[in-house]
Design a protein around this motif. Structure first.
Motif, PDB file in Angstrom:
ATOM      1  N   GLY A 132     -11.441  24.931  -0.563  1.00  0.00           N
ATOM      2  CA  GLY A 132     -10.150  24.270  -0.752  1.00  0.00           C
ATOM      3  C   GLY A 132     -10.192  22.807  -0.358  1.00  0.00           C
ATOM      4  O   GLY A 132     -11.242  22.271   0.030  1.00  0.00           O
ATOM      5  N   SER A 133      -9.047  22.159  -0.459  1.00  0.00           N
ATOM      6  CA  SER A 133      -8.930  20.741  -0.115  1.00  0.00           C
ATOM      7  C   SER A 133      -8.113  20.626   1.180  1.00  0.00           C
ATOM      8  O   SER A 133      -7.040  21.239   1.304  1.00  0.00           O
ATOM      9  CB  SER A 133      -8.229  19.979  -1.241  1.00  0.00           C
ATOM     10  N   TYR A 134      -8.622  19.831   2.125  1.00  0.00           N
ATOM     11  CA  TYR A 134      -8.006  19.719   3.435  1.00  0.00           C
ATOM     12  C   TYR A 134      -7.776  18.244   3.784  1.00  0.00           C
ATOM     13  O   TYR A 134      -8.587  17.373   3.413  1.00  0.00           O
ATOM     14  CB  TYR A 134      -8.883  20.364   4.507  1.00  0.00           C
ATOM     15  N   THR A 135      -6.692  18.004   4.499  1.00  0.00           N
ATOM     16  CA  THR A 135      -6.389  16.647   4.969  1.00  0.00           C
ATOM     17  C   THR A 135      -6.682  16.560   6.454  1.00  0.00           C
ATOM     18  O   THR A 135      -6.145  17.335   7.254  1.00  0.00           O
ATOM     19  CB  THR A 135      -4.918  16.288   4.717  1.00  0.00           C
ATOM     20  N   LEU A 136      -7.552  15.649   6.829  1.00  0.00           N
ATOM     21  CA  LEU A 136      -7.886  15.393   8.227  1.00  0.00           C
ATOM     22  C   LEU A 136      -7.197  14.103   8.665  1.00  0.00           C
ATOM     23  O   LEU A 136      -7.083  13.159   7.884  1.00  0.00           O
ATOM     24  CB  LEU A 136      -9.394  15.269   8.413  1.00  0.00           C
ATOM     25  N   THR A 137      -6.763  14.068   9.899  1.00  0.00           N
ATOM     26  CA  THR A 137      -6.066  12.896  10.423  1.00  0.00           C
ATOM     27  C   THR A 137      -6.918  12.222  11.482  1.00  0.00           C
ATOM     28  O   THR A 137      -7.343  12.863  12.463  1.00  0.00           O
ATOM     29  CB  THR A 137      -4.706  13.279  11.037  1.00  0.00           C
ATOM     30  N   ILE A 138      -7.184  10.942  11.281  1.00  0.00           N
ATOM     31  CA  ILE A 138      -7.898  10.133  12.280  1.00  0.00           C
ATOM     32  C   ILE A 138      -6.860   9.326  13.050  1.00  0.00           C
ATOM     33  O   ILE A 138      -6.024   8.644  12.457  1.00  0.00           O
ATOM     34  CB  ILE A 138      -8.923   9.202  11.609  1.00  0.00           C
ATOM     35  N   THR A 139      -6.897   9.411  14.369  1.00  0.00           N
ATOM     36  CA  THR A 139      -5.912   8.742  15.219  1.00  0.00           C
ATOM     37  C   THR A 139      -6.625   7.822  16.195  1.00  0.00           C
ATOM     38  O   THR A 139      -7.652   8.186  16.785  1.00  0.00           O
ATOM     39  CB  THR A 139      -5.079   9.773  16.001  1.00  0.00           C
TER      40      THR A 139
ATOM     41  N   GLY B   2      -5.715   5.286  19.569  1.00  0.00           N
ATOM     42  CA  GLY B   2      -4.671   4.931  20.519  1.00  0.00           C
ATOM     43  C   GLY B   2      -5.202   4.097  21.664  1.00  0.00           C
ATOM     44  O   GLY B   2      -6.310   4.316  22.166  1.00  0.00           O
ATOM     45  N   GLY B   3      -4.414   3.104  22.066  1.00  0.00           N
ATOM     46  CA  GLY B   3      -4.779   2.257  23.192  1.00  0.00           C
ATOM     47  C   GLY B   3      -3.775   1.142  23.363  1.00  0.00           C
ATOM     48  O   GLY B   3      -3.140   0.715  22.385  1.00  0.00           O
ATOM     49  N   GLY B   4      -3.589   0.668  24.584  1.00  0.00           N
ATOM     50  CA  GLY B   4      -2.661  -0.438  24.826  1.00  0.00           C
ATOM     51  C   GLY B   4      -1.240  -0.118  24.450  1.00  0.00           C
ATOM     52  O   GLY B   4      -0.466  -1.015  24.104  1.00  0.00           O
ATOM     53  N   GLY B   5      -0.869   1.168  24.497  1.00  0.00           N
ATOM     54  CA  GLY B   5       0.482   1.553  24.130  1.00  0.00           C
ATOM     55  C   GLY B   5       0.718   1.623  22.636  1.00  0.00           C
ATOM     56  O   GLY B   5       1.859   1.780  22.195  1.00  0.00           O
ATOM     57  N   ILE B   6      -0.324   1.502  21.836  1.00  0.00           N
ATOM     58  CA  ILE B   6      -0.202   1.507  20.373  1.00  0.00           C
ATOM     59  C   ILE B   6      -0.977   2.691  19.812  1.00  0.00           C
ATOM     60  O   ILE B   6      -2.078   3.003  20.278  1.00  0.00           O
ATOM     61  CB  ILE B   6      -0.756   0.199  19.778  1.00  0.00           C
ATOM     62  N   THR B   7      -0.405   3.339  18.815  1.00  0.00           N
ATOM     63  CA  THR B   7      -1.096   4.430  18.117  1.00  0.00           C
ATOM     64  C   THR B   7      -1.062   4.166  16.614  1.00  0.00           C
ATOM     65  O   THR B   7      -0.012   3.857  16.055  1.00  0.00           O
ATOM     66  CB  THR B   7      -0.427   5.785  18.406  1.00  0.00           C
ATOM     67  N   GLN B   8      -2.212   4.247  15.977  1.00  0.00           N
ATOM     68  CA  GLN B   8      -2.320   4.107  14.531  1.00  0.00           C
ATOM     69  C   GLN B   8      -3.031   5.341  13.989  1.00  0.00           C
ATOM     70  O   GLN B   8      -3.840   5.969  14.687  1.00  0.00           O
ATOM     71  CB  GLN B   8      -3.111   2.851  14.150  1.00  0.00           C
ATOM     72  N   SER B   9      -2.740   5.693  12.750  1.00  0.00           N
ATOM     73  CA  SER B   9      -3.403   6.856  12.166  1.00  0.00           C
ATOM     74  C   SER B   9      -3.766   6.595  10.710  1.00  0.00           C
ATOM     75  O   SER B   9      -3.188   5.727  10.057  1.00  0.00           O
ATOM     76  CB  SER B   9      -2.506   8.100  12.269  1.00  0.00           C
ATOM     77  N   ALA B  10      -4.719   7.358  10.234  1.00  0.00           N
ATOM     78  CA  ALA B  10      -5.141   7.298   8.831  1.00  0.00           C
ATOM     79  C   ALA B  10      -5.558   8.702   8.432  1.00  0.00           C
ATOM     80  O   ALA B  10      -5.953   9.517   9.274  1.00  0.00           O
ATOM     81  CB  ALA B  10      -6.291   6.309   8.650  1.00  0.00           C
ATOM     82  N   THR B  11      -5.452   9.017   7.160  1.00  0.00           N
ATOM     83  CA  THR B  11      -5.843  10.347   6.697  1.00  0.00           C
ATOM     84  C   THR B  11      -7.016  10.265   5.730  1.00  0.00           C
ATOM     85  O   THR B  11      -7.183   9.277   5.005  1.00  0.00           O
ATOM     86  CB  THR B  11      -4.664  11.055   6.000  1.00  0.00           C
ATOM     87  N   VAL B  12      -7.830  11.314   5.749  1.00  0.00           N
ATOM     88  CA  VAL B  12      -8.950  11.441   4.810  1.00  0.00           C
ATOM     89  C   VAL B  12      -8.902  12.845   4.216  1.00  0.00           C
ATOM     90  O   VAL B  12      -8.291  13.761   4.773  1.00  0.00           O
ATOM     91  CB  VAL B  12     -10.304  11.194   5.501  1.00  0.00           C
ATOM     92  N   THR B  13      -9.552  13.019   3.098  1.00  0.00           N
ATOM     93  CA  THR B  13      -9.564  14.306   2.413  1.00  0.00           C
ATOM     94  C   THR B  13     -10.961  14.927   2.489  1.00  0.00           C
ATOM     95  O   THR B  13     -11.973  14.237   2.290  1.00  0.00           O
ATOM     96  CB  THR B  13      -9.155  14.142   0.938  1.00  0.00           C
ATOM     97  N   LEU B  14     -10.987  16.213   2.781  1.00  0.00           N
ATOM     98  CA  LEU B  14     -12.241  16.969   2.800  1.00  0.00           C
ATOM     99  C   LEU B  14     -12.135  18.101   1.777  1.00  0.00           C
ATOM    100  O   LEU B  14     -11.267  18.967   1.880  1.00  0.00           O
ATOM    101  CB  LEU B  14     -12.509  17.553   4.194  1.00  0.00           C
ATOM    102  N   GLN B  15     -13.025  18.087   0.780  1.00  0.00           N
ATOM    103  CA  GLN B  15     -13.033  19.111  -0.266  1.00  0.00           C
ATOM    104  C   GLN B  15     -14.201  20.065  -0.005  1.00  0.00           C
ATOM    105  O   GLN B  15     -15.363  19.644   0.075  1.00  0.00           O
ATOM    106  CB  GLN B  15     -13.191  18.461  -1.639  1.00  0.00           C
ATOM    107  N   ILE B  16     -13.898  21.346   0.205  1.00  0.00           N
ATOM    108  CA  ILE B  16     -14.937  22.356   0.413  1.00  0.00           C
ATOM    109  C   ILE B  16     -15.119  23.132  -0.895  1.00  0.00           C
ATOM    110  O   ILE B  16     -14.167  23.718  -1.430  1.00  0.00           O
ATOM    111  CB  ILE B  16     -14.550  23.333   1.549  1.00  0.00           C
ATOM    112  N   LYS B  17     -16.364  23.111  -1.393  1.00  0.00           N
ATOM    113  CA  LYS B  17     -16.660  23.816  -2.639  1.00  0.00           C
ATOM    114  C   LYS B  17     -17.547  25.024  -2.367  1.00  0.00           C
ATOM    115  O   LYS B  17     -18.247  25.087  -1.350  1.00  0.00           O
ATOM    116  CB  LYS B  17     -17.360  22.879  -3.626  1.00  0.00           C
ATOM    117  N   ARG B  18     -17.505  25.946  -3.308  1.00  0.00           N
ATOM    118  CA  ARG B  18     -18.312  27.162  -3.152  1.00  0.00           C
ATOM    119  C   ARG B  18     -19.805  26.850  -3.314  1.00  0.00           C
ATOM    120  O   ARG B  18     -20.647  27.327  -2.567  1.00  0.00           O
ATOM    121  CB  ARG B  18     -17.879  28.214  -4.171  1.00  0.00           C
ATOM    122  N   LYS B  19     -20.125  26.027  -4.313  1.00  0.00           N
ATOM    123  CA  LYS B  19     -21.512  25.633  -4.527  1.00  0.00           C
ATOM    124  C   LYS B  19     -21.564  24.407  -5.406  1.00  0.00           C
ATOM    125  O   LYS B  19     -20.565  24.004  -6.006  1.00  0.00           O
ATOM    126  CB  LYS B  19     -22.320  26.759  -5.165  1.00  0.00           C
TER     127      LYS B  19
END
Length: 516
Positions: A490-497, A499-516
């Protein structure tokens, strides 16, 4: 039309004037909408947002019930009772005709104890885009509401100012620009308010020179109601993006007895901001991450949830002519009228400063912090978030009085960082592995240790390298991703976070898992 549906708080505003007392304010509706339709290329749409009932019909009443009144705005922005000198004229530029404008203005001013402003007493004048009284363009309900909003706000802020309304033949940027030229060239005009905008396009540099470059005249332009416009001008609006105007963003304004001012402001979710793709950066703008013109410069109330009272009878029925309006259409005429109260803030014809004033007179503005106009895609925090010092949605801040003030500049943008992920998508088979790299780029002197992590992996996927701490707030972290042979396809969304100095930023990436 673009509809917003924020949860509107009750407008608990106590309004008092020397001649009349307002009724208790009612809770407005739960939504609001634009009164002008979307704009085509080389055309503009007005930025007025009317508060509505749940079915999106305007929340109207036969008597004043809701919305900030002149006394509220004067209190919030600590304004003087009269102009610094003389009787300045504030010009309003809008498209199409508002047939009932003068009579409606009379009702608004009488409600709040303001002196009459009429053609007869020389306070009010309406002309077409060629400067002629009469022979007005066709009427339009939405633009008529916009024009009523504009003249009511000038009246609220500077009741002693004269008002010149210039009606463009259409909402084309050419006609509106011609009306601006007429307004700026009229005797006594010290400021010109423009509450409209279209796409920031390749035509912007030539249009701004032809229509908005008026040395010594304050030209204010609302920044738009569509929120953050991107790093490359994707939805930044013109003429707010002109280097010859003061671009006016929007705030949420609420009473707050816990602070000395008595009011608090934060960035409004709809306030237009962003970096132009076409207009050169003026010398007086020094923000670090926009190579061209950054929007906005200053701000004032715009959130319909903390909206203003407006009287308009054209197109309404049953005598229900009192409305509550928001949008940066509210903010532009407020700032234009404050500029007029101050005697003008754009320099002189011989030595124009255009929109520079706020950047060199920080004491004349309330710094606005908190709130955001973007939930994703904002690379630099100050582009879309209300921060200490300069930020895109609110600029240097909102008016604090109407003096010539101190020359102390406002504080610089707060330290921050951006987060990027590469690649944004990976595809692997079960039993395989891959990696993602997250890069932290500091801005405005940010140097705090920053922790970067990744989350959201499905069952059967192992992550290595998370979390990683970057000393000094700069660098990259690589995360290994390995899928077991039993991981569900299936297709999954991973979140990269980060944080530091009182600030938090995030970005998302996609991971596609295939059978073969």
């Amino acid at each position: 039309m673009r509809n917003h549906r924020p949860l509107l708080a009750a407008l608990a505003v106590a309004v008092a004037t020397s001649l009349s007392a307002a009724p208790a304010l009612a809770t407005p509706g739960t939504s609001h909408k634009r009164v002008c339709g979307p704009a085509n290329v080389h055309f503009a749409s007005c930025h007025a947002e009317v508060v509505t009932n749940a079915d999106l019909t305007p929340l109207a009443s036969t008597s004043y019930q809701s919305g900030y009144a002149p006394a509220d705005l004067v209190s919030a922005y600590k304004l003087p009772a009269a102009p610094a000198s003389g009787t300045p004229t504030v010009a309003i530029v809008d498209a199409y005709d508002a047939p009932n404008l003068e009579a409606d203005l009379g009702v608004y001013r009488a409600q709040f104890g303001l002196a009459a402003c009429t053609t007869t007493n020389g306070c009010f004048k309406k002309v077409n885009q060629n400067g002629v009284q009469g022979s007005y363009p066709a009427a339009d309900t939405g633009w008529a509401q916009e024009t009523s909003l504009d003249v009511d706000m000038v009246s609220a802020i500077c009741p002693a100012c004269r008002i010149l309304v210039v009606e463009a033949n259409s909402s084309s940027l050419g006609d509106l620009g011609a009306a601006v030229n007429t307004a700026a060239g009229s005797p006594g005009v010290i400021a010109v308010s423009n509450s409209y905008g279209g796409n920031d396009g390749s035509y912007a540099p030539s249009y701004e020179t032809a229509y908005y470059k008026h040395p010594g005249i304050d030209i204010t332009v609302s920044s738009g109601d569509s929120g953050y416009g991107g790093n490359t001008g994707s939805t930044v609006e013109f003429p707010a993006s002109s280097q010859y105007v003061t671009a006016v963003g929007g705030t949420r304004l609420v009473r707050n007895t816990a602070v000395t001012r008595g009011w608090s402001e934060s960035a409004w979710t709809g306030a237009g901001s962003g970096c132009s793709a076409y207009v050169s950066k003026p010398a007086w703008q020094t923000d670090p991450s926009c190579p061209k013109r950054m929007v906005a410069d200053v701000s004032a109330v715009a959130d319909p949830a903390t909206g203003v009272a407006v009287y308009d009878s054209y197109g309404s029925s049953n005598g229900a002519n009192w409305f509550v309006f928001g949008g940066t259409s509210v903010a532009s005429p407020i700032v234009a009228a404050v500029d007029a109260l101050a005697g003008g803030r754009a320099g002189t014809a011989a030595a124009p400063t255009y929109g520079q004033y706020a950047y060199t007179h920080g004491a004349d503005f309330f710094d606005v912090s908190g709130g955001t106009n973007s939930t994703s895609g904002c690379t630099f925090a100050y582009f879309c978030t209300g921060l200490a010092g300069y930020d895109g949605p609110t600029g240097v801040g909102s008016p604090n009085g109407a003096g010539t003030g101190s020359t102390t500049p406002p504080p610089p943008p707060a330290p921050t960082f951006s987060l990027t992920a590469s690649p944004t998508s990976r595809s692997i088979v079960r039993g395989g592995s891959t990696s993602y790299t997250a890069t932290v780029t500091p801005a405005n002197g940010y140097a705090s240790s920053t922790t970067v992590s990744i989350s959201g992996a499905p069952q059967g996927v192992t992550i290595t390298g998370s979390p990683t701490t970057l000393a000094g707030g700069s660098g990259s972290a690589t995360f290994g991703v390995a899928a077991s042979t039993t991981t569900k396809v299936g297709s999954y969304t991973l979140t990269i976070t980060a944080g530091g100095g009182g600030i938090t930023q995030s970005a998302t990436v996609t991971l596609q898992i295939k059978r073969k």
